[in-house]
Design a protein around this motif. Structure first.
Motif, PDB file in Angstrom:
ATOM      1  N   SER A   6       0.055  -6.654  -5.762  1.00  0.00           N
ATOM      2  CA  SER A   6       0.939  -7.752  -5.287  1.00  0.00           C
ATOM      3  C   SER A   6       1.676  -8.542  -6.189  1.00  0.00           C
ATOM      4  O   SER A   6       1.993  -7.619  -6.669  1.00  0.00           O
ATOM      5  CB  SER A   6      -0.943  -9.017  -5.500  1.00  0.00           C
ATOM      6  OG  SER A   6      -1.423  -8.692  -6.429  1.00  0.00           O
TER       7      SER A   6
ATOM      8  N   GLU B 266      -4.743  -2.494  -6.774  1.00  0.00           N
ATOM      9  CA  GLU B 266      -4.653  -3.010  -5.813  1.00  0.00           C
ATOM     10  C   GLU B 266      -2.804  -3.515  -6.236  1.00  0.00           C
ATOM     11  O   GLU B 266      -2.525  -3.191  -7.350  1.00  0.00           O
ATOM     12  CB  GLU B 266      -5.148  -4.779  -5.004  1.00  0.00           C
ATOM     13  CG  GLU B 266      -6.564  -4.172  -4.613  1.00  0.00           C
ATOM     14  CD  GLU B 266      -6.874  -5.567  -4.764  1.00  0.00           C
ATOM     15  OE1 GLU B 266      -7.047  -6.294  -5.436  1.00  0.00           O
ATOM     16  OE2 GLU B 266      -8.399  -5.353  -3.998  1.00  0.00           O
TER      17      GLU B 266
ATOM     18  N   ARG C 256     -11.049   0.684  -7.371  1.00  0.00           N
ATOM     19  CA  ARG C 256     -10.198   0.678  -6.708  1.00  0.00           C
ATOM     20  C   ARG C 256      -8.694   0.058  -7.638  1.00  0.00           C
ATOM     21  O   ARG C 256      -8.761  -0.647  -8.407  1.00  0.00           O
ATOM     22  CB  ARG C 256     -10.903  -0.491  -5.249  1.00  0.00           C
ATOM     23  CG  ARG C 256     -11.075  -2.301  -5.778  1.00  0.00           C
ATOM     24  CD  ARG C 256     -11.584  -3.079  -5.120  1.00  0.00           C
ATOM     25  NE  ARG C 256     -11.109  -4.127  -4.864  1.00  0.00           N
ATOM     26  CZ  ARG C 256     -12.153  -5.407  -6.076  1.00  0.00           C
ATOM     27  NH1 ARG C 256     -13.350  -4.408  -5.826  1.00  0.00           N
ATOM     28  NH2 ARG C 256     -11.922  -6.326  -6.325  1.00  0.00           N
TER      29      ARG C 256
ATOM     30  N   GLN D 213       0.401  -1.042   0.188  1.00  0.00           N
ATOM     31  CA  GLN D 213       0.340  -0.027  -0.435  1.00  0.00           C
ATOM     32  C   GLN D 213       1.407   1.196   0.071  1.00  0.00           C
ATOM     33  O   GLN D 213       0.132   2.206  -0.704  1.00  0.00           O
ATOM     34  CB  GLN D 213      -0.731   0.015   1.269  1.00  0.00           C
ATOM     35  CG  GLN D 213      -1.757  -0.789   1.154  1.00  0.00           C
ATOM     36  CD  GLN D 213      -2.648  -0.763   0.042  1.00  0.00           C
ATOM     37  OE1 GLN D 213      -3.341   0.027  -0.706  1.00  0.00           O
ATOM     38  NE2 GLN D 213      -2.763  -1.711  -0.628  1.00  0.00           N
TER      39      GLN D 213
END
Length: 447
Positions: A427, A425, A423, A388
Protein backbone atom coordinates in the motif's frame (compact mmCIF):
# COMPACT_ATOMS: atom_id res chain seq x y z
CA UNK A 1 -3.96 -27.98 -6.15
CA UNK A 2 -7.07 -27.39 -4.10
CA UNK A 3 -10.24 -27.62 -6.04
CA UNK A 4 -12.44 -24.59 -6.23
CA UNK A 5 -15.51 -24.97 -4.05
CA UNK A 6 -16.61 -21.49 -3.05
CA UNK A 7 -19.23 -20.08 -5.40
CA UNK A 8 -19.73 -23.21 -7.52
CA UNK A 9 -23.00 -24.12 -5.78
CA UNK A 10 -24.40 -20.67 -6.43
CA UNK A 11 -23.31 -20.80 -10.09
CA UNK A 12 -24.90 -24.26 -10.48
CA UNK A 13 -28.17 -22.97 -9.01
CA UNK A 14 -28.15 -19.96 -11.34
CA UNK A 15 -27.47 -22.20 -14.35
CA UNK A 16 -30.32 -24.57 -13.43
CA UNK A 17 -32.63 -21.68 -12.53
CA UNK A 18 -32.00 -19.92 -15.84
CA UNK A 19 -32.75 -23.03 -17.87
CA UNK A 20 -35.82 -23.88 -15.78
CA UNK A 21 -37.12 -20.30 -16.06
CA UNK A 22 -36.83 -20.41 -19.85
CA UNK A 23 -38.67 -23.73 -20.06
CA UNK A 24 -41.29 -22.59 -17.54
CA UNK A 25 -41.91 -19.43 -19.57
CA UNK A 26 -42.47 -21.56 -22.66
CA UNK A 27 -44.86 -23.79 -20.68
CA UNK A 28 -46.84 -20.73 -19.54
CA UNK A 29 -46.97 -19.46 -23.12
CA UNK A 30 -48.26 -22.83 -24.35
CA UNK A 31 -50.91 -22.98 -21.62
CA UNK A 32 -51.94 -19.37 -22.27
CA UNK A 33 -52.32 -19.99 -26.01
CA UNK A 34 -54.17 -23.27 -25.44
CA UNK A 35 -56.41 -21.61 -22.83
CA UNK A 36 -57.17 -18.74 -25.17
CA UNK A 37 -58.12 -21.14 -27.95
CA UNK A 38 -60.33 -23.19 -25.61
CA UNK A 39 -62.07 -20.12 -24.19
CA UNK A 40 -62.65 -18.73 -27.67
CA UNK A 41 -64.05 -22.09 -28.76
CA UNK A 42 -66.35 -22.29 -25.73
CA UNK A 43 -67.56 -18.74 -26.31
CA UNK A 44 -68.25 -19.22 -30.03
CA UNK A 45 -69.84 -22.63 -29.41
CA UNK A 46 -72.14 -21.18 -26.73
CA UNK A 47 -73.07 -18.30 -28.97
CA UNK A 48 -73.81 -20.69 -31.83
CA UNK A 49 -75.93 -22.92 -29.58
CA UNK A 50 -77.92 -19.96 -28.29
CA UNK A 51 -78.43 -18.69 -31.84
CA UNK A 52 -79.65 -22.11 -32.98
CA UNK A 53 -81.97 -22.25 -29.96
CA UNK A 54 -83.35 -18.82 -30.82
CA UNK A 55 -83.84 -19.91 -34.42
CA UNK A 56 -85.80 -23.02 -33.32
CA UNK A 57 -87.98 -21.00 -30.95
CA UNK A 58 -88.57 -18.38 -33.63
CA UNK A 59 -89.68 -21.12 -36.07
CA UNK A 60 -92.19 -22.34 -33.46
CA UNK A 61 -93.42 -18.78 -32.87
CA UNK A 62 -93.84 -18.16 -36.63
CA UNK A 63 -95.95 -21.30 -36.94
CA UNK A 64 -98.19 -20.25 -34.03
CA UNK A 65 -98.37 -16.67 -35.35
CA UNK A 66 -99.50 -17.94 -38.78
CA UNK A 67 -102.27 -20.05 -37.17
CA UNK A 68 -103.38 -17.16 -34.94
CA UNK A 69 -103.38 -14.68 -37.84
CA UNK A 70 -105.45 -17.14 -39.97
CA UNK A 71 -107.90 -17.32 -37.08
CA UNK A 72 -108.20 -13.53 -37.16
CA UNK A 73 -106.16 -12.80 -34.09
CA UNK A 74 -104.44 -9.40 -34.03
CA UNK A 75 -100.67 -9.21 -34.25
CA UNK A 76 -100.47 -7.24 -30.97
CA UNK A 77 -102.18 -10.04 -29.08
CA UNK A 78 -99.96 -12.64 -30.76
CA UNK A 79 -96.74 -10.88 -29.56
CA UNK A 80 -98.24 -10.19 -26.13
CA UNK A 81 -99.07 -13.88 -25.74
CA UNK A 82 -95.46 -14.72 -26.67
CA UNK A 83 -94.00 -12.28 -24.08
CA UNK A 84 -96.29 -13.72 -21.41
CA UNK A 85 -95.79 -17.35 -22.35
CA UNK A 86 -91.98 -17.34 -22.98
CA UNK A 87 -90.35 -14.47 -21.05
CA UNK A 88 -87.04 -16.29 -20.57
CA UNK A 89 -86.16 -16.96 -24.21
CA UNK A 90 -87.97 -14.82 -26.82
CA UNK A 91 -89.98 -12.54 -24.54
CA UNK A 92 -89.63 -8.81 -25.37
CA UNK A 93 -87.19 -9.63 -28.17
CA UNK A 94 -89.54 -10.27 -31.13
CA UNK A 95 -91.11 -7.79 -33.51
CA UNK A 96 -93.53 -8.35 -36.41
CA UNK A 97 -93.02 -6.08 -39.42
CA UNK A 98 -94.83 -5.68 -42.65
CA UNK A 99 -93.88 -4.28 -46.01
CA UNK A 100 -91.37 -1.45 -45.88
CA UNK A 101 -90.30 -2.63 -42.39
CA UNK A 102 -93.47 -1.12 -40.94
CA UNK A 103 -93.84 -2.21 -37.32
CA UNK A 104 -96.96 -4.32 -36.83
CA UNK A 105 -96.39 -5.48 -33.26
CA UNK A 106 -93.70 -5.90 -30.61
CA UNK A 107 -90.71 -3.74 -29.84
CA UNK A 108 -89.46 -1.02 -32.14
CA UNK A 109 -88.12 -2.53 -35.30
CA UNK A 110 -84.37 -2.67 -35.65
CA UNK A 111 -81.69 -4.71 -37.33
CA UNK A 112 -82.73 -8.34 -37.43
CA UNK A 113 -80.55 -10.86 -35.66
CA UNK A 114 -82.73 -13.68 -37.01
CA UNK A 115 -85.72 -13.27 -39.34
CA UNK A 116 -88.42 -15.68 -40.52
CA UNK A 117 -91.54 -15.04 -42.73
CA UNK A 118 -95.11 -15.52 -41.40
CA UNK A 119 -96.98 -17.30 -44.23
CA UNK A 120 -100.76 -17.74 -44.40
CA UNK A 121 -102.31 -19.52 -47.39
CA UNK A 122 -99.02 -19.28 -49.30
CA UNK A 123 -98.80 -15.55 -48.79
CA UNK A 124 -96.28 -13.76 -46.57
CA UNK A 125 -98.30 -11.45 -44.35
CA UNK A 126 -95.45 -10.40 -42.04
CA UNK A 127 -91.92 -11.11 -40.99
CA UNK A 128 -90.91 -12.11 -37.47
CA UNK A 129 -87.61 -10.73 -36.27
CA UNK A 130 -85.45 -11.23 -33.19
CA UNK A 131 -84.09 -7.74 -32.62
CA UNK A 132 -82.21 -8.08 -29.26
CA UNK A 133 -79.48 -10.44 -28.07
CA UNK A 134 -80.50 -13.15 -25.62
CA UNK A 135 -80.28 -12.74 -21.85
CA UNK A 136 -78.57 -15.68 -20.18
CA UNK A 137 -80.69 -17.50 -17.66
CA UNK A 138 -79.50 -19.37 -14.58
CA UNK A 139 -79.19 -22.60 -16.50
CA UNK A 140 -77.05 -20.92 -19.17
CA UNK A 141 -74.83 -19.39 -16.51
CA UNK A 142 -74.43 -22.73 -14.73
CA UNK A 143 -73.45 -24.41 -17.99
CA UNK A 144 -70.93 -21.66 -18.79
CA UNK A 145 -69.51 -21.82 -15.27
CA UNK A 146 -69.04 -25.59 -15.54
CA UNK A 147 -67.31 -25.14 -18.87
CA UNK A 148 -64.91 -22.51 -17.49
CA UNK A 149 -64.14 -24.57 -14.38
CA UNK A 150 -63.43 -27.58 -16.53
CA UNK A 151 -61.17 -25.57 -18.80
CA UNK A 152 -59.34 -24.09 -15.78
CA UNK A 153 -58.80 -27.55 -14.29
CA UNK A 154 -57.49 -28.88 -17.60
CA UNK A 155 -55.14 -25.91 -18.04
CA UNK A 156 -53.88 -26.21 -14.44
CA UNK A 157 -53.18 -29.91 -14.98
CA UNK A 158 -51.38 -29.23 -18.25
CA UNK A 159 -49.34 -26.45 -16.62
CA UNK A 160 -48.35 -28.72 -13.72
CA UNK A 161 -47.27 -31.44 -16.15
CA UNK A 162 -45.29 -28.97 -18.25
CA UNK A 163 -43.59 -27.45 -15.18
CA UNK A 164 -42.67 -30.94 -13.97
CA UNK A 165 -41.27 -31.73 -17.39
CA UNK A 166 -39.43 -28.38 -17.41
CA UNK A 167 -37.84 -29.19 -14.03
CA UNK A 168 -36.77 -32.62 -15.24
CA UNK A 169 -35.36 -31.34 -18.53
CA UNK A 170 -33.61 -28.38 -16.83
CA UNK A 171 -31.99 -30.72 -14.32
CA UNK A 172 -30.97 -33.19 -17.01
CA UNK A 173 -29.75 -30.61 -19.55
CA UNK A 174 -27.96 -28.39 -17.03
CA UNK A 175 -26.05 -31.29 -15.44
CA UNK A 176 -23.43 -31.55 -18.22
CA UNK A 177 -23.25 -27.74 -18.36
CA UNK A 178 -22.58 -27.61 -14.62
CA UNK A 179 -19.97 -30.34 -14.94
CA UNK A 180 -18.29 -28.46 -17.77
CA UNK A 181 -18.29 -25.26 -15.70
CA UNK A 182 -16.75 -27.11 -12.75
CA UNK A 183 -14.01 -28.55 -14.93
CA UNK A 184 -13.23 -25.13 -16.41
CA UNK A 185 -12.83 -23.71 -12.87
CA UNK A 186 -10.47 -26.54 -11.91
CA UNK A 187 -8.39 -26.03 -15.05
CA UNK A 188 -8.29 -22.26 -14.39
CA UNK A 189 -7.09 -22.99 -10.84
CA UNK A 190 -4.26 -25.12 -12.23
CA UNK A 191 -5.63 -28.52 -11.26
CA UNK A 192 -4.22 -31.05 -13.69
CA UNK A 193 -5.89 -34.09 -12.13
CA UNK A 194 -9.54 -33.68 -13.08
CA UNK A 195 -12.30 -36.28 -13.29
CA UNK A 196 -15.75 -36.18 -14.81
CA UNK A 197 -18.66 -38.42 -15.73
CA UNK A 198 -18.70 -38.86 -19.50
CA UNK A 199 -22.45 -38.50 -19.85
CA UNK A 200 -24.28 -35.85 -21.80
CA UNK A 201 -24.32 -34.43 -25.32
CA UNK A 202 -21.45 -35.55 -27.51
CA UNK A 203 -20.16 -32.00 -28.00
CA UNK A 204 -19.98 -31.31 -24.23
CA UNK A 205 -18.28 -34.64 -23.50
CA UNK A 206 -15.76 -33.87 -26.25
CA UNK A 207 -15.10 -30.44 -24.70
CA UNK A 208 -14.57 -32.08 -21.28
CA UNK A 209 -12.02 -34.45 -22.77
CA UNK A 210 -10.19 -31.56 -24.40
CA UNK A 211 -10.16 -29.72 -21.06
CA UNK A 212 -8.65 -32.78 -19.40
CA UNK A 213 -5.93 -33.00 -22.04
CA UNK A 214 -5.20 -29.27 -21.64
CA UNK A 215 -5.08 -29.61 -17.85
CA UNK A 216 -2.73 -32.61 -18.01
CA UNK A 217 -0.44 -30.87 -20.46
CA UNK A 218 -0.47 -27.68 -18.38
CA UNK A 219 0.32 -29.66 -15.24
CA UNK A 220 3.30 -31.35 -16.90
CA UNK A 221 4.64 -28.05 -18.21
CA UNK A 222 4.14 -26.30 -14.86
CA UNK A 223 5.80 -29.12 -12.92
CA UNK A 224 8.72 -29.12 -15.34
CA UNK A 225 9.07 -25.34 -15.05
CA UNK A 226 9.17 -25.42 -11.27
CA UNK A 227 11.60 -28.34 -11.25
CA UNK A 228 13.91 -26.53 -13.69
CA UNK A 229 13.88 -23.42 -11.48
CA UNK A 230 14.88 -25.47 -8.44
CA UNK A 231 17.62 -27.25 -10.36
CA UNK A 232 18.94 -24.01 -11.86
CA UNK A 233 18.96 -22.33 -8.45
CA UNK A 234 20.75 -25.27 -6.84
CA UNK A 235 23.28 -25.47 -9.69
CA UNK A 236 24.02 -21.73 -9.34
CA UNK A 237 24.87 -21.91 -5.65
CA UNK A 238 27.99 -24.07 -5.99
CA UNK A 239 29.73 -22.11 -8.82
CA UNK A 240 28.91 -18.83 -7.06
CA UNK A 241 30.53 -20.07 -3.86
CA UNK A 242 33.52 -21.35 -5.83
CA UNK A 243 33.72 -18.06 -7.73
CA UNK A 244 33.81 -16.18 -4.44
CA UNK A 245 36.69 -18.27 -3.16
CA UNK A 246 38.68 -17.78 -6.36
CA UNK A 247 38.02 -14.04 -6.31
CA UNK A 248 39.30 -13.85 -2.74
CA UNK A 249 42.48 -15.60 -3.82
CA UNK A 250 42.78 -13.32 -6.84
CA UNK A 251 42.39 -10.20 -4.70
CA UNK A 252 45.12 -11.35 -2.32
CA UNK A 253 47.44 -12.22 -5.19
CA UNK A 254 46.93 -8.94 -7.01
CA UNK A 255 46.73 -6.73 -3.92
CA UNK A 256 43.79 -5.05 -5.60
CA UNK A 257 42.57 -1.58 -4.75
CA UNK A 258 39.83 -1.32 -2.07
CA UNK A 259 37.28 -0.04 -4.61
CA UNK A 260 37.98 -2.99 -6.87
CA UNK A 261 37.67 -5.41 -3.97
CA UNK A 262 34.39 -3.79 -2.89
CA UNK A 263 32.99 -4.04 -6.41
CA UNK A 264 33.93 -7.73 -6.67
CA UNK A 265 32.44 -8.41 -3.25
CA UNK A 266 29.20 -6.59 -4.18
CA UNK A 267 28.84 -8.58 -7.40
CA UNK A 268 29.48 -11.81 -5.54
CA UNK A 269 26.89 -10.94 -2.90
CA UNK A 270 24.44 -9.99 -5.59
CA UNK A 271 24.82 -13.34 -7.36
CA UNK A 272 24.55 -15.17 -4.04
CA UNK A 273 21.33 -13.31 -3.13
CA UNK A 274 19.85 -13.98 -6.57
CA UNK A 275 20.59 -17.69 -6.23
CA UNK A 276 19.10 -17.82 -2.72
CA UNK A 277 16.01 -15.86 -3.75
CA UNK A 278 15.45 -17.94 -6.88
CA UNK A 279 15.91 -21.10 -4.83
CA UNK A 280 13.35 -19.97 -2.22
CA UNK A 281 10.77 -18.91 -4.83
CA UNK A 282 11.17 -22.15 -6.79
CA UNK A 283 10.86 -24.35 -3.69
CA UNK A 284 7.82 -22.40 -2.52
CA UNK A 285 6.24 -22.92 -5.94
CA UNK A 286 6.64 -26.67 -5.42
CA UNK A 287 5.42 -26.42 -1.83
CA UNK A 288 8.80 -27.62 -0.51
CA UNK A 289 10.31 -24.50 1.05
CA UNK A 290 12.28 -25.82 4.06
CA UNK A 291 11.47 -24.04 7.33
CA UNK A 292 12.97 -24.67 10.76
CA UNK A 293 10.68 -23.16 13.39
CA UNK A 294 12.16 -22.14 16.73
CA UNK A 295 11.58 -19.54 19.44
CA UNK A 296 13.04 -16.20 18.29
CA UNK A 297 12.73 -12.52 19.16
CA UNK A 298 11.59 -10.55 16.09
CA UNK A 299 13.12 -7.36 17.50
CA UNK A 300 16.54 -9.02 17.41
CA UNK A 301 15.91 -10.15 13.82
CA UNK A 302 15.13 -6.56 12.81
CA UNK A 303 18.31 -5.22 14.45
CA UNK A 304 20.41 -7.97 12.86
CA UNK A 305 18.97 -7.17 9.43
CA UNK A 306 19.73 -3.46 9.82
CA UNK A 307 23.30 -4.29 10.92
CA UNK A 308 23.87 -6.58 7.92
CA UNK A 309 22.58 -4.01 5.40
CA UNK A 310 23.92 -0.88 7.08
CA UNK A 311 27.11 -0.64 5.01
CA UNK A 312 25.30 -1.00 1.68
CA UNK A 313 22.58 1.45 2.73
CA UNK A 314 25.21 3.97 3.80
CA UNK A 315 26.95 3.66 0.43
CA UNK A 316 23.62 4.35 -1.29
CA UNK A 317 22.90 7.35 0.95
CA UNK A 318 19.83 5.72 2.54
CA UNK A 319 19.04 5.67 6.28
CA UNK A 320 17.79 2.45 7.89
CA UNK A 321 15.58 3.19 10.90
CA UNK A 322 13.22 1.43 13.31
CA UNK A 323 9.83 2.56 14.60
CA UNK A 324 7.22 1.21 17.03
CA UNK A 325 9.40 -1.65 18.29
CA UNK A 326 8.05 -3.00 21.59
CA UNK A 327 10.39 -2.28 24.54
CA UNK A 328 10.16 -5.85 25.86
CA UNK A 329 11.31 -9.26 24.70
CA UNK A 330 8.98 -11.11 22.33
CA UNK A 331 9.04 -14.84 21.66
CA UNK A 332 7.48 -16.22 18.50
CA UNK A 333 7.95 -19.52 16.70
CA UNK A 334 9.40 -18.56 13.32
CA UNK A 335 12.27 -19.59 11.09
CA UNK A 336 14.84 -16.94 12.08
CA UNK A 337 17.00 -17.39 8.98
CA UNK A 338 14.04 -17.08 6.64
CA UNK A 339 12.64 -14.03 8.46
CA UNK A 340 16.02 -12.29 8.15
CA UNK A 341 15.95 -13.21 4.46
CA UNK A 342 12.44 -11.72 4.33
CA UNK A 343 13.59 -8.42 5.87
CA UNK A 344 16.62 -8.39 3.61
CA UNK A 345 14.43 -8.86 0.54
CA UNK A 346 12.12 -6.02 1.60
CA UNK A 347 15.06 -3.68 2.29
CA UNK A 348 16.63 -4.62 -1.05
CA UNK A 349 13.38 -3.86 -2.84
CA UNK A 350 13.09 -0.42 -1.20
CA UNK A 351 16.73 0.45 -1.96
CA UNK A 352 16.03 -0.02 -5.66
CA UNK A 353 13.64 2.93 -5.53
CA UNK A 354 14.60 5.19 -2.61
CA UNK A 355 16.76 8.15 -3.76
CA UNK A 356 19.87 9.34 -1.91
CA UNK A 357 18.92 10.93 1.37
CA UNK A 358 15.85 8.70 1.64
CA UNK A 359 14.62 6.57 4.53
CA UNK A 360 13.62 2.93 5.08
CA UNK A 361 11.74 2.36 8.36
CA UNK A 362 11.15 -1.07 9.93
CA UNK A 363 8.36 -1.47 12.49
CA UNK A 364 6.71 -4.20 14.56
CA UNK A 365 3.15 -4.10 15.95
CA UNK A 366 1.02 -6.57 17.89
CA UNK A 367 -2.22 -7.91 16.38
CA UNK A 368 -4.06 -10.47 18.55
CA UNK A 369 -2.24 -13.80 18.10
CA UNK A 370 -0.08 -12.39 15.31
CA UNK A 371 2.52 -9.68 14.64
CA UNK A 372 2.60 -7.05 11.90
CA UNK A 373 5.99 -6.42 10.34
CA UNK A 374 5.99 -3.08 8.54
CA UNK A 375 8.55 -1.68 6.10
CA UNK A 376 8.03 1.92 4.94
CA UNK A 377 10.09 3.95 2.50
CA UNK A 378 9.82 7.41 0.98
CA UNK A 379 10.38 6.45 -2.62
CA UNK A 380 7.77 7.51 -5.19
CA UNK A 381 4.33 6.05 -4.38
CA UNK A 382 2.62 3.22 -6.24
CA UNK A 383 -0.59 2.73 -8.13
CA UNK A 384 -2.80 0.75 -5.74
CA UNK A 385 -4.29 -1.12 -8.71
CA UNK A 386 -0.82 -2.54 -9.50
CA UNK A 387 0.06 -3.38 -5.89
CA UNK A 388 -0.38 -7.15 -6.27
CA UNK A 389 1.83 -7.25 -9.37
CA UNK A 390 4.77 -6.17 -7.21
CA UNK A 391 4.94 -9.70 -5.78
CA UNK A 392 5.38 -11.36 -9.19
CA UNK A 393 8.92 -12.62 -9.95
CA UNK A 394 11.08 -10.16 -11.95
CA UNK A 395 8.43 -7.43 -11.87
CA UNK A 396 10.03 -3.99 -12.13
CA UNK A 397 8.45 -0.56 -11.96
CA UNK A 398 10.97 2.08 -13.07
CA UNK A 399 13.56 1.27 -10.41
CA UNK A 400 16.48 3.65 -10.09
CA UNK A 401 19.88 2.36 -11.09
CA UNK A 402 20.78 0.73 -7.78
CA UNK A 403 23.19 -2.23 -7.96
CA UNK A 404 22.08 -5.47 -6.39
CA UNK A 405 18.46 -5.67 -7.51
CA UNK A 406 17.35 -9.08 -8.71
CA UNK A 407 13.64 -8.56 -9.38
CA UNK A 408 12.93 -11.45 -7.00
CA UNK A 409 12.84 -9.54 -3.71
CA UNK A 410 9.09 -9.29 -3.17
CA UNK A 411 8.45 -12.70 -4.73
CA UNK A 412 10.90 -14.15 -2.21
CA UNK A 413 9.19 -12.26 0.61
CA UNK A 414 5.80 -13.63 -0.40
CA UNK A 415 7.16 -17.20 -0.55
CA UNK A 416 8.57 -16.92 2.99
CA UNK A 417 5.38 -15.30 4.34
CA UNK A 418 3.15 -17.98 2.83
CA UNK A 419 5.44 -20.64 4.30
CA UNK A 420 4.73 -19.10 7.74
CA UNK A 421 0.95 -19.13 7.01
CA UNK A 422 0.86 -15.33 6.92
CA UNK A 423 -0.11 -12.68 4.42
CA UNK A 424 1.70 -9.80 2.74
CA UNK A 425 0.20 -6.60 1.33
CA UNK A 426 1.42 -3.48 -0.45
CA UNK A 427 0.00 0.00 0.00
CA UNK A 428 1.03 3.65 0.03
CA UNK A 429 3.30 4.59 2.90
CA UNK A 430 2.52 7.51 5.25
CA UNK A 431 6.07 8.79 4.63
CA UNK A 432 5.43 9.05 0.89
CA UNK A 433 6.56 5.80 -0.71
CA UNK A 434 5.69 2.12 -0.47
CA UNK A 435 4.48 0.29 2.65
CA UNK A 436 4.85 -3.48 2.84
CA UNK A 437 2.81 -5.04 5.64
CA UNK A 438 3.47 -8.63 6.69
CA UNK A 439 1.13 -10.35 9.16
CA UNK A 440 2.54 -13.55 10.67
CA UNK A 441 0.91 -15.75 13.34
CA UNK A 442 2.99 -15.97 16.52
CA UNK A 443 2.84 -19.76 16.20
CA UNK A 444 2.15 -21.13 12.69
CA UNK A 445 -0.48 -23.92 12.64
CA UNK A 446 2.00 -26.49 11.28
CA UNK A 447 4.87 -25.51 13.56
Amino acid sequence: MARRGVGNGEIDVRLFRGMFTALAAQALLIVALAGGVLLWNVYTSSERLIRNRDAEHLESFVALAAESAAAGKAFDRIVADLDRRDPAILGNRVALVGEGDRLLAGRAAGPALIERPVVVDGRTIARARIIAPPQLNDRDRAVMRDHYIGIGAILAGILALLLGAAYWFASRWSRPQRELLRLSHEVADGDGDIYFDERGPREIVGTMRNLRRIANRFERIETARRTWLVMIAEELREPIASLGAHLDELQEALTAEPEFKAAIEADQNRLARMAEDLHAVALADLGRLPLRFADVDPRALIHNTIYVHAKRAEAAGVRLETSNLPPYTILVKWDAERIEQLFGALIENSMRYVPRGGRIVLGLESQRDAWRLIVDDNAPGIDVGLAQQLFEPFYRANAKDTPGGSGLSLATARAIVEGHHGRIEASNSPIGGLRITVVLPATPPTA
